[in-house]
Scaffold this active site. Structure first.
Site, PDB file in Angstrom:
ATOM      1  CG  HIS A   1       1.467 -12.008  -4.399  1.00 20.00           C
ATOM      2  ND1 HIS A   1       0.729 -12.922  -4.333  1.00 20.00           N
ATOM      3  CD2 HIS A   1       1.157 -11.516  -3.466  1.00 20.00           C
ATOM      4  CE1 HIS A   1      -0.523 -12.367  -3.552  1.00 20.00           C
ATOM      5  NE2 HIS A   1       0.255 -11.591  -2.926  1.00 20.00           N
TER       6      HIS A   1
ATOM      7  CG  HIS B  70      -0.401  -5.440  -4.560  1.00 24.24           C
ATOM      8  ND1 HIS B  70       0.520  -5.471  -3.701  1.00 24.24           N
ATOM      9  CD2 HIS B  70      -1.102  -7.103  -4.350  1.00 24.24           C
ATOM     10  CE1 HIS B  70       0.473  -6.116  -3.023  1.00 24.24           C
ATOM     11  NE2 HIS B  70      -0.497  -7.661  -3.017  1.00 24.24           N
TER      12      HIS B  70
ATOM     13  CD  GLU C  18       3.561 -11.397  -1.279  1.00 20.93           C
ATOM     14  OE1 GLU C  18       2.951  -9.811  -1.753  1.00 20.93           O
ATOM     15  OE2 GLU C  18       3.165 -11.338   0.106  1.00 20.93           O
TER      16      GLU C  18
ATOM     17  CG  ASP D 199      -1.071  -8.985   5.266  1.00 21.33           C
ATOM     18  OD1 ASP D 199       0.023  -9.199   3.684  1.00 21.33           O
ATOM     19  OD2 ASP D 199      -2.088  -8.562   4.649  1.00 21.33           O
TER      20      ASP D 199
ATOM     21  NE  ARG E  12      -3.801  -2.304   2.499  1.00 20.08           N
ATOM     22  CZ  ARG E  12      -4.958  -2.035   3.453  1.00 20.08           C
ATOM     23  NH1 ARG E  12      -5.414  -1.024   4.117  1.00 20.08           N
ATOM     24  NH2 ARG E  12      -6.025  -2.268   3.004  1.00 20.08           N
TER      25      ARG E  12
END
Length: 375
Positions: free
Chosen positions: A204, A132, A340, A276, A107
């Site tokens: 990803h 993204h 990632e 996350d 973000r």
């Protein structure tokens, strides 16, 4: 004589970048059609195979890995990544399965940032923040591809126009996938811009080393080479600080099962809905290639290490996934894990984070390797 567009797309006789150390030339690349986009443009699926039988399939749409097979301790090959059956599913239902994310992974707060004294405003779609790379980011583009003359390597190239999703500068970006005979899936990024811009691409794939479609990843052991992570505020935007992992559910300095603390009630886990979060990898100075994480599945004997030049790694455990995936298998929360390699979220607004600025005349380079082995 090459046209400007051919030069931008890298369609020249120059050798492909890739994982030179340990790479052999015995692998192969084959191509097959994978459907058409609504505008009639064709999508191609490339199959990279190494001498040991491991296979990676990469499609031009999203520069995405659709399949990756690796052996267990007994030599049995099985699928390592989540995926879908056809192009239409990837186009309309994908949760970024295997995609190349950009221009900016994660973000950017309120879809805006200052660059050289000017405010840049980004496309956010129906969201408050840019995520993204915007509603039509790199994961929703059809890339141009060129296979290596020898070996299992494929270069994909995208030209992103000046102003694309609000980002300044015409950006030409390559990602080269290489599958080595010692079972490394290597990714090499290279990019140039015509105006100052920001760039933070990543890969990803959702990994599941068990080889059992739809199985949860709670029994996978994870170790992350990180003492600190970048915490979220209540709105799931990073605060700009680095926080110690010690005493938290995010402490992976020693291997532990992903399921042990995934339902922890501490604030960061509640905000993320599970894992996350982005971790600051040790040894960031100089952006040398170093190990970021190690994932193991004890029952199958498979292990995977992520090595990267990037400063961070985003750990995501598919916390809200609920859909039908490849072969009709139901994908549930925690049936895959993403590792990632990337810079940190909202870096253009966070001077305390490493810069993601790219200027004309400079070349962005990044390398990551997913190294598979057995235990």
């Amino acid at each position: 004589m090459l046209s400007r567009r051919q030069m931008l797309l890298g369609l020249s006789s120059l050798p492909l970048a890739g994982c030179a150390p340990g790479m052999t030339r015995r692998g192969t690349v084959t191509a097959s059609p994978f459907g058409q986009l609504p505008d009639g443009e064709g999508v191609t699926l490339y199959t990279l195979a190494n001498a040991g039988g491991a296979v990676a399939r990469v499609m031009t749409y999203g520069a995405a890995v659709t399949s990756l097979t690796m052996p267990d301790r007994n030599g049995r090959l099985a699928e390592m990544v989540l995926g879908l059956d056809d192009l239409e599913a990837y186009r309309t239902r994908s949760r970024n399965f295997g995609t190349t994310v950009g221009r900016y992974a994660g973000r950017i707060a309120n879809g805006r940032f200052m660059l050289d004294g000017r405010e840049v405003r980004l496309e956010t779609g129906n969201s408050r923040h840019s995520s993204h790379g915007g509603p039509i980011g790199f994961a929703r583009r059809n890339w141009q591809a060129r296979a290596a003359a020898t070996g299992a390597a494929l270069r994909l190239t995208l030209v992103s126009a000046d102003g694309d999703q609000g980002f300044p500068g015409e950006l030409t970006i390559d990602v080269t996938y290489s599958l080595t005979d010692d079972n490394r899936l290597c990714l090499d990024f290279q990019a140039r811009t015509t105006r100052p811009t920001v760039l933070n691409p990543t890969h990803h794939s959702y990994f599941n080393l068990s080889g059992v479609p739809g199985a949860l990843i709670h029994d996978h052991l994870l170790m992350v080479e990180a003492d600190r992570f970048t915490p979220f505020g209540p709105d799931k935007l990073v605060t700009g600080e680095y926080r110690s992992v010690a005493g938290t559910a995010l402490d992976f300095r020693q291997p532990k099962p992903l399921g042990r603390d995934i339902a922890a009630t501490e604030e960061q886990m509640r905000i993320g809905g599970g894992y996350d979060h982005c971790f600051e990898i040790r040894g960031m100075a100089g952006r040398s290639m170093r190990r970021a994480a190690r994932l193991e599945h004890p029952d199958s004997g498979r292990a995977m290490e992520l090595w990267t030049t990037e400063p961070g790694v985003q750990l995501f455990t598919a916390n809200s996934l609920d859909m039908v995936g490849r072969g009709g298998v139901v994908y549930r929360p925690h049936c895959g894990v993403c590792l990632e390699p990337q810079h940190f979220q909202d870096s253009p607004n966070r001077p305390e984070f490493p810069s993601t600025l790219l200027r004309p005349g400079h070349v962005f380079r990044s390398r990551s390797e997913y190294r598979f082995m057995t235990i």
